[in-house]
Design an enzyme around this catalytic site. Structure first.
Site, PDB file in Angstrom:
ATOM      1  N   SER A 138     -28.926 -51.404  29.204  1.00  0.00           N
ATOM      2  CA  SER A 138     -29.400 -50.711  30.412  1.00  0.00           C
ATOM      3  C   SER A 138     -28.466 -51.117  31.539  1.00  0.00           C
ATOM      4  O   SER A 138     -27.834 -52.186  31.472  1.00  0.00           O
ATOM      5  CB  SER A 138     -30.825 -51.161  30.751  1.00  0.00           C
ATOM      6  N   TYR A 152     -37.315 -58.216  31.427  1.00  0.00           N
ATOM      7  CA  TYR A 152     -36.611 -57.031  30.915  1.00  0.00           C
ATOM      8  C   TYR A 152     -35.123 -57.084  31.301  1.00  0.00           C
ATOM      9  O   TYR A 152     -34.248 -56.889  30.455  1.00  0.00           O
ATOM     10  CB  TYR A 152     -37.259 -55.750  31.451  1.00  0.00           C
TER      11      TYR A 152
HETATM   12  N1  LIG Z   1     -35.842 -44.717  29.890  1.00  0.00           N
HETATM   13  C1  LIG Z   1     -35.072 -45.430  30.692  1.00  0.00           C
HETATM   14  O1  LIG Z   1     -35.090 -45.260  31.921  1.00  0.00           O
HETATM   15  C2  LIG Z   1     -34.105 -46.439  30.108  1.00  0.00           C
HETATM   16  C3  LIG Z   1     -33.021 -46.855  30.892  1.00  0.00           C
HETATM   17  C4  LIG Z   1     -32.141 -47.796  30.374  1.00  0.00           C
HETATM   18  C5  LIG Z   1     -32.324 -48.284  29.087  1.00  0.00           C
HETATM   19  N2  LIG Z   1     -33.386 -47.864  28.328  1.00  0.00           N
HETATM   20  C6  LIG Z   1     -33.538 -48.425  26.977  1.00  0.00           C
HETATM   21  O2  LIG Z   1     -33.505 -47.374  26.054  1.00  0.00           O
HETATM   22  C7  LIG Z   1     -34.165 -47.773  24.856  1.00  0.00           C
HETATM   23  C8  LIG Z   1     -35.104 -46.661  24.412  1.00  0.00           C
HETATM   24  O3  LIG Z   1     -36.120 -46.514  25.387  1.00  0.00           O
HETATM   25  P1  LIG Z   1     -36.681 -45.087  25.829  1.00  0.00           P
HETATM   26  O4  LIG Z   1     -36.418 -44.923  27.261  1.00  0.00           O
HETATM   27  O5  LIG Z   1     -36.238 -44.049  24.896  1.00  0.00           O
HETATM   28  O6  LIG Z   1     -38.257 -45.404  25.713  1.00  0.00           O
HETATM   29  P2  LIG Z   1     -39.367 -44.877  24.707  1.00  0.00           P
HETATM   30  O7  LIG Z   1     -39.435 -43.397  24.764  1.00  0.00           O
HETATM   31  O8  LIG Z   1     -40.588 -45.656  25.053  1.00  0.00           O
HETATM   32  O9  LIG Z   1     -38.836 -45.321  23.258  1.00  0.00           O
HETATM   33  C9  LIG Z   1     -38.889 -46.658  22.826  1.00  0.00           C
HETATM   34  C10 LIG Z   1     -38.645 -46.714  21.339  1.00  0.00           C
HETATM   35  O10 LIG Z   1     -38.656 -48.098  20.910  1.00  0.00           O
HETATM   36  C11 LIG Z   1     -39.464 -48.207  19.757  1.00  0.00           C
HETATM   37  N3  LIG Z   1     -40.076 -49.535  19.653  1.00  0.00           N
HETATM   38  C12 LIG Z   1     -40.703 -50.246  20.630  1.00  0.00           C
HETATM   39  N4  LIG Z   1     -41.207 -51.394  20.129  1.00  0.00           N
HETATM   40  C13 LIG Z   1     -40.883 -51.414  18.800  1.00  0.00           C
HETATM   41  C14 LIG Z   1     -41.136 -52.320  17.728  1.00  0.00           C
HETATM   42  N5  LIG Z   1     -41.855 -53.455  17.906  1.00  0.00           N
HETATM   43  N6  LIG Z   1     -40.658 -52.029  16.506  1.00  0.00           N
HETATM   44  C15 LIG Z   1     -39.970 -50.884  16.294  1.00  0.00           C
HETATM   45  N7  LIG Z   1     -39.699 -49.980  17.256  1.00  0.00           N
HETATM   46  C16 LIG Z   1     -40.170 -50.240  18.498  1.00  0.00           C
HETATM   47  C17 LIG Z   1     -40.544 -47.129  19.942  1.00  0.00           C
HETATM   48  O11 LIG Z   1     -41.072 -46.750  18.677  1.00  0.00           O
HETATM   49  P3  LIG Z   1     -42.573 -47.031  18.155  1.00  0.00           P
HETATM   50  O12 LIG Z   1     -43.451 -47.216  19.364  1.00  0.00           O
HETATM   51  O13 LIG Z   1     -42.896 -45.819  17.344  1.00  0.00           O
HETATM   52  O14 LIG Z   1     -42.426 -48.262  17.328  1.00  0.00           O
HETATM   53  C18 LIG Z   1     -39.720 -45.996  20.547  1.00  0.00           C
HETATM   54  O15 LIG Z   1     -39.116 -45.237  19.512  1.00  0.00           O
HETATM   55  C19 LIG Z   1     -34.869 -49.103  25.171  1.00  0.00           C
HETATM   56  O16 LIG Z   1     -34.119 -50.151  24.622  1.00  0.00           O
HETATM   57  C20 LIG Z   1     -34.847 -49.146  26.692  1.00  0.00           C
HETATM   58  O17 LIG Z   1     -34.854 -50.453  27.182  1.00  0.00           O
HETATM   59  C21 LIG Z   1     -34.279 -46.949  28.818  1.00  0.00           C
END
Ligand SMILES: NC(=O)c1ccc[n+]([C@@H]2O[C@H](COP(=O)([O-])OP(=O)(O)OC[C@H]3O[C@@H](n4cnc5c(N)ncnc54)[C@H](OP(=O)(O)O)[C@@H]3O)[C@@H](O)[C@H]2O)c1
Length: 258
Positions: A138, A152
């Site tokens: 991130s 985080y």
């Molecule tokens: N959205 C933003 O603004 C943003 C910005 C910068 C970075 N990111 C990063 O991008 C990545 C994806 O996030 P997103 O924004 O796409 O959020 P999201 O829609 O909430 O997706 C998160 C994913 O992580 C999986 N996950 C969470 N805990 C898990 C566990 N214990 N075991 C296996 N899978 C797990 C979830 O799958 P299940 O719940 O089905 O297990 C889901 O597929 C993260 O690393 C986040 O920190 C996001």
């Protein structure tokens, strides 16, 4: 974008939602077979029905070391060429108030799982003489800290630091293997709901973020920052004292509490 050769496999964690789901769709569209990893089987099944190439589903809770190792064991005999560590989550609140258990689980998924899977796949990729790892960090990981999302931000700083160090090792070894860290600003996913944030800055669509991430990963870029207002913020943060950056971040995170 360069197409995959027949039978090349991409493994994507966090494929049930948001950025991971879109990265899986982009990789499928350029010819990769995909292995979709997350806990929610129904979401993974629905996604697999949209895929044009072969898809395997692995239901796994990556907060457990044995589950990370099982994911690797299930695919290690395949022609894996791309490993995407995207599973992760955040939590908003003051460090003294957030529940320790939730934070330790965050460290397990955002740090330990990424560490374990990067190590296992890197070894395989070096042996086979090819492969690319994409760690989803991130822009938070490039900042001096993140009041009200302290854990985080720290987890993502770990991912950025680890990735940059491994990339430097690979460069000095003249290895064809590459490792990248994706550092987006806000992306419109389920992230804020999971983190308990009451406010979200309008961000990139997950599709925009995924397209850019895959394109730059295939070029072997180490730090990938999709173009957005946060890219400008990251550049600006290099020229102002950390205290100023921390105070701006603190104001922004405070809005998420209200
Ligand atoms: N959205 C933003 O603004 C943003 C910005 C910068 C970075 N990111 C990063 O991008 C990545 C994806 O996030 P997103 O924004 O796409 O959020 P999201 O829609 O909430 O997706 C998160 C994913 O992580 C999986 N996950 C969470 N805990 C898990 C566990 N214990 N075991 C296996 N899978 C797990 C979830 O799958 P299940 O719940 O089905 O297990 C889901 O597929 C993260 O690393 C986040 O920190 C996001």
């Amino acid at each position: 974008m360069k197409r995959a050769n027949s039978g090349e496999v991409a493994v994507i964690t966090g494929a049930s939602s948001g950025i991971g789901r879109e990265i899986a769709l982009v990789l499928d569209s350029v010819g990769y077979d995909t292995v979709l990893v997350a806990r929610r089987m129904d979401r993974l099944l629905a996604l697999s029905e949209r895929m044009k190439n072969n898809t395997t589903i692995i239901c796994a809770d990556l907060s457990e070391q044995s589950e990370c190792e099982r994911v690797f064991e299930e695919v290690c005999d395949e022609n894996v060429q791309i490993m995407v560590n995207c599973a992760g989550f955040g939590a908003v609140g003051s460090f003294s108030e957030l529940p320790l258990e939730r934070e330790l689980q965050m460290i397990d998924v955002n740090v330990k799982a990424v560490h374990i899977l990067t190590k296992l796949f890197l070894k395989k990729f070096k042996e086979q003489g090819s492969g690319r790892i994409l760690n989803v960090a991130s822009v938070a990981g490039l900042m001096p800290g993140g009041p009200l999302m302290a854990t985080y931000y720290a987890t993502k700083a770990y991912v950025c630091s680890l990735t940059e160090s491994i990339a430097a090792e690979l460069k000095s070894e003249k290895s064809p293997v590459t490792v990248s860290a994706l550092c987006p600003g806000p992306v419109d996913t389920e992230f804020c709901d999971v983190a308990g944030a009451g406010f979200a800055m309008k961000g990139l669509t997950p599709k925009e973020c995924a397209m850019y991430a895959v394109m730059e990963t295939l070029k072997g870029k180490t730090i990938i920052i999709p173009p957005s207002v946060m890219k400008a913020a990251r550049t600006a943060s290099r020229f102002v004292p950390s205290a100023v950056t921390l105070s701006v971040i603190s104001k922004y995170q405070n809005k998420k509490l209200n």
